[in-house]
Design a protein around this motif. Structure first.
Motif, short mmCIF file in Angstrom:
data_model
loop_
_atom_site.label_atom_id
_atom_site.label_comp_id
_atom_site.label_asym_id
_atom_site.label_seq_id
_atom_site.Cartn_x
_atom_site.Cartn_y
_atom_site.Cartn_z
N THR A 328 4.25 -33.24 72.62
CA THR A 328 2.80 -33.31 72.81
C THR A 328 2.36 -32.43 73.97
N TYR A 329 3.12 -32.38 75.06
CA TYR A 329 2.79 -31.49 76.18
C TYR A 329 2.79 -30.03 75.71
N TYR A 330 3.77 -29.70 74.89
CA TYR A 330 3.86 -28.33 74.38
C TYR A 330 2.66 -28.00 73.48
N ASN A 331 2.30 -28.96 72.63
CA ASN A 331 1.17 -28.73 71.72
C ASN A 331 -0.13 -28.53 72.48
N ILE A 332 -0.35 -29.35 73.49
CA ILE A 332 -1.57 -29.21 74.29
C ILE A 332 -1.59 -27.85 74.99
N ALA A 333 -0.46 -27.47 75.60
CA ALA A 333 -0.38 -26.18 76.28
C ALA A 333 -0.67 -25.03 75.32
N SER A 334 -0.08 -25.09 74.12
CA SER A 334 -0.28 -24.01 73.14
C SER A 334 -1.73 -23.95 72.67
N ALA A 335 -2.34 -25.12 72.49
CA ALA A 335 -3.75 -25.14 72.08
C ALA A 335 -4.62 -24.50 73.15
N TYR A 336 -4.36 -24.83 74.40
CA TYR A 336 -5.13 -24.22 75.49
C TYR A 336 -4.88 -22.71 75.57
N TYR A 337 -3.65 -22.31 75.41
CA TYR A 337 -3.29 -20.90 75.56
C TYR A 337 -3.84 -20.03 74.44
N TYR A 338 -3.67 -20.49 73.20
CA TYR A 338 -4.00 -19.63 72.07
C TYR A 338 -5.46 -19.76 71.60
N PHE A 339 -6.05 -20.93 71.74
CA PHE A 339 -7.30 -21.15 71.02
C PHE A 339 -8.49 -21.56 71.87
N LEU A 340 -8.32 -22.16 73.02
CA LEU A 340 -9.53 -22.62 73.69
C LEU A 340 -10.28 -21.54 74.48
N PRO A 341 -9.67 -20.55 75.16
CA PRO A 341 -8.41 -20.63 75.88
C PRO A 341 -8.70 -21.07 77.31
N ASP A 342 -7.73 -21.65 77.93
CA ASP A 342 -7.85 -22.07 79.33
C ASP A 342 -6.47 -21.91 79.94
N GLY A 343 -6.27 -20.76 80.61
CA GLY A 343 -4.96 -20.41 81.12
C GLY A 343 -4.41 -21.42 82.11
N GLN A 344 -5.28 -21.92 82.99
CA GLN A 344 -4.80 -22.85 84.00
C GLN A 344 -4.28 -24.14 83.37
N GLU A 345 -5.01 -24.67 82.39
CA GLU A 345 -4.56 -25.88 81.70
C GLU A 345 -3.30 -25.60 80.89
N ALA A 346 -3.25 -24.41 80.27
CA ALA A 346 -2.06 -24.05 79.50
C ALA A 346 -0.84 -24.03 80.41
N LYS A 347 -0.96 -23.41 81.56
CA LYS A 347 0.15 -23.33 82.51
C LYS A 347 0.58 -24.73 82.94
N LYS A 348 -0.39 -25.58 83.26
CA LYS A 348 -0.08 -26.94 83.73
C LYS A 348 0.73 -27.71 82.68
N TYR A 349 0.32 -27.60 81.42
CA TYR A 349 1.01 -28.39 80.39
C TYR A 349 2.33 -27.76 79.97
N TYR A 350 2.45 -26.42 80.04
CA TYR A 350 3.75 -25.81 79.80
C TYR A 350 4.75 -26.27 80.87
N GLU A 351 4.30 -26.33 82.11
CA GLU A 351 5.18 -26.77 83.21
C GLU A 351 5.59 -28.23 83.03
N LYS A 352 4.64 -29.08 82.61
CA LYS A 352 4.97 -30.49 82.36
C LYS A 352 5.98 -30.60 81.21
N PHE A 353 5.74 -29.76 80.20
CA PHE A 353 6.68 -29.74 79.07
C PHE A 353 8.09 -29.40 79.53
N LEU A 354 8.22 -28.35 80.32
CA LEU A 354 9.54 -27.90 80.76
C LEU A 354 10.22 -28.95 81.65
N SER A 355 9.44 -29.63 82.48
CA SER A 355 10.04 -30.62 83.38
C SER A 355 10.70 -31.75 82.60
#
Length: 404
Positions: A328-355
């Protein structure tokens, strides 16, 4: 000597007269009780039956006849100090007044060959009403030893087994009956549920299909059939059962709304699925287990209909119920990155995903690819507030997965 014999004879005659009067009195009490029962006046009838019971007990009357099947020719049972007829009538009255404890006390110690079919039923059902399922199963099984074609009791016992973690016993109980009669709707429903709870959805489906062919359109049949079809990925058939079940419930059955919503999403009926899942959300709050599944399906449905902001909102709700959901963290990050877009939110959720993802001891191949993708994006992308992706895929890599 003659005088002594005369005295003995007179004493016996007097005793016989007294005993006859006692039996006449018992007969009168029972007759009054019977008359009141015919008028459905159990309140007054209970008084007369109880008086008859107490009188027979006090006088030690063990045989009693009113010219019916409870005749004096019946064998005397030493352990039963109250006439069978009076005991059964009092138990019947107590049962009809929902005094199940008293009914069981009156019936449980009677020899089985002294119990009528109705008394057997009342004994078993009295235990069920008291939530004593162990005793219910015992007496229902004993009843079926004497009356094996009582389909209603077969169905009840089958369900009792199935719902107390003994579905195999329920299956055997139903099958014994079905060998002689395969058309009893109650037994077929119970047998199908036993197969369902045993995890054999294919066998359950066969019985549900028989029920549907018989014209059984009860909510429970349609709903359970839909659940089985969904389990074996026969999604169109699942939809055909769950939709009428949901409508039959007045659109108020929360779990049916949830299951139908998921099936709608899986069969590309996105708008209908979203509506069902939204309704399920309202009906099921605050059921945490259900909300985990609902918000996950809602997110996918919104995503696939290109409502990306709503998809993110649903996925965030899912994290509130299931904060360890890696995908779910990955999905949110990808949605922010590709479609909304909101780079800061994408980065935050990609980092949460990786952790979370890096802590997995045995990552799947899919998860490894997701980790590599997230790490690459974090290395090479300037995640500004209004940053745009280098390339936008037709669909972001949102996942339906059992992964946490």
């Amino acid at each position: 000597m003659k005088k002594l014999l005369t005295l003995i004879a007179l004493a016996l005659l007097a005793a016989t007269t007294v005993r006859g009067e006692a039996l006449d009195s018992l007969a009168l009490l029972v007759q009054r009780g019977d008359s009141l029962m015919k008028q459905y006046n159990t309140y007054e009838a209970l008084k007369y039956y109880q008086q008859a019971y107490d009188q027979a007990k006090a006088q030690g009357v063990t045989r009693f006849s009113m010219n019916d099947d409870f005749s004096m020719s019946k064998p005397y049972v030493p352990e039963d100090q109250i006439p069978r007829q009076i005991r059964l009538k009092l138990a019947d009255c107590q049962y009809k007044r929902a005094n199940y404890r008293e009914a069981t006390e009156l019936l449980k110690n009677m020899p089985e060959d002294s119990l009528t079919h109705e008394a057997f039923r009342q004994l078993a059902n009295s235990y069920r009403q008291q939530a004593d399922m162990g005793s219910y199963k015992y007496w229902a099984a004993r009843l079926l030893e004497h009356y094996p074609m009582d389909g209603e009791v077969v169905a009840g016992l089958t369900l009792a087994y199935a719902r107390s973690d003994q579905p195999q016993n329920g299956i055997v109980c139903a099958l014994k009956y079905m060998l002689k009669d395969s058309t009893n709707i109650l037994v077929n429903r119970a047998g199908a549920e036993a197969w369902l709870l045993n995890g054999d959805y294919t066998a359950a489906i066969k019985l549900y299909e028989c029920l549907l062919q018989q014209g059984d359109s009860a909510f429970s049949t349609l709903y359970s059939a839909g659940m089985c079809y969904a389990k074996i990925d026969s999604l169109e058939r699942a939809y055909q059962c769950l939709k009428p079940a949901f409508l039959q419930s007045g659109m108020q059955h929360a779990n049916c709304a949830w299951r139908l919503g998921v099936v709608c999403v899986d069969t590309y009926r996105y708008e209908e699925g979203i509506a069902c899942l939204e309704l399920a959300t309202k009906l099921l709050l605050p059921d945490t287990t259900a909300m985990k599944a609902i918000t996950l399906s809602q997110g996918e449905a919104y995503y696939l209909t290109e409502h990306y902001d709503k998809a993110v909102e649903s996925w965030k709700q899912h994290l509130a119920y299931n904060p360890s959901s890696i995908a779910t963290y990955y999905n949110i990050a990808s949605a922010y990155y590709y479609f909304l877009p909101d780079g800061q939110e994408a980065k935050k959720y990609y980092e949460k995903f990786l952790s979370l993802a890096r802590k997995e001891e045995k990552p799947t191949q899919q998860l490894k690819e997701m980790i590599e993708k997230a790490e690459m994006l974090l290395r090479t992308t300037n995640f500004g507030k209004n940053s745009k992706p280098v390339s936008r895929p037709h669909r972001a890599p949102a996942l339906r997965t059992t992964m946490k």
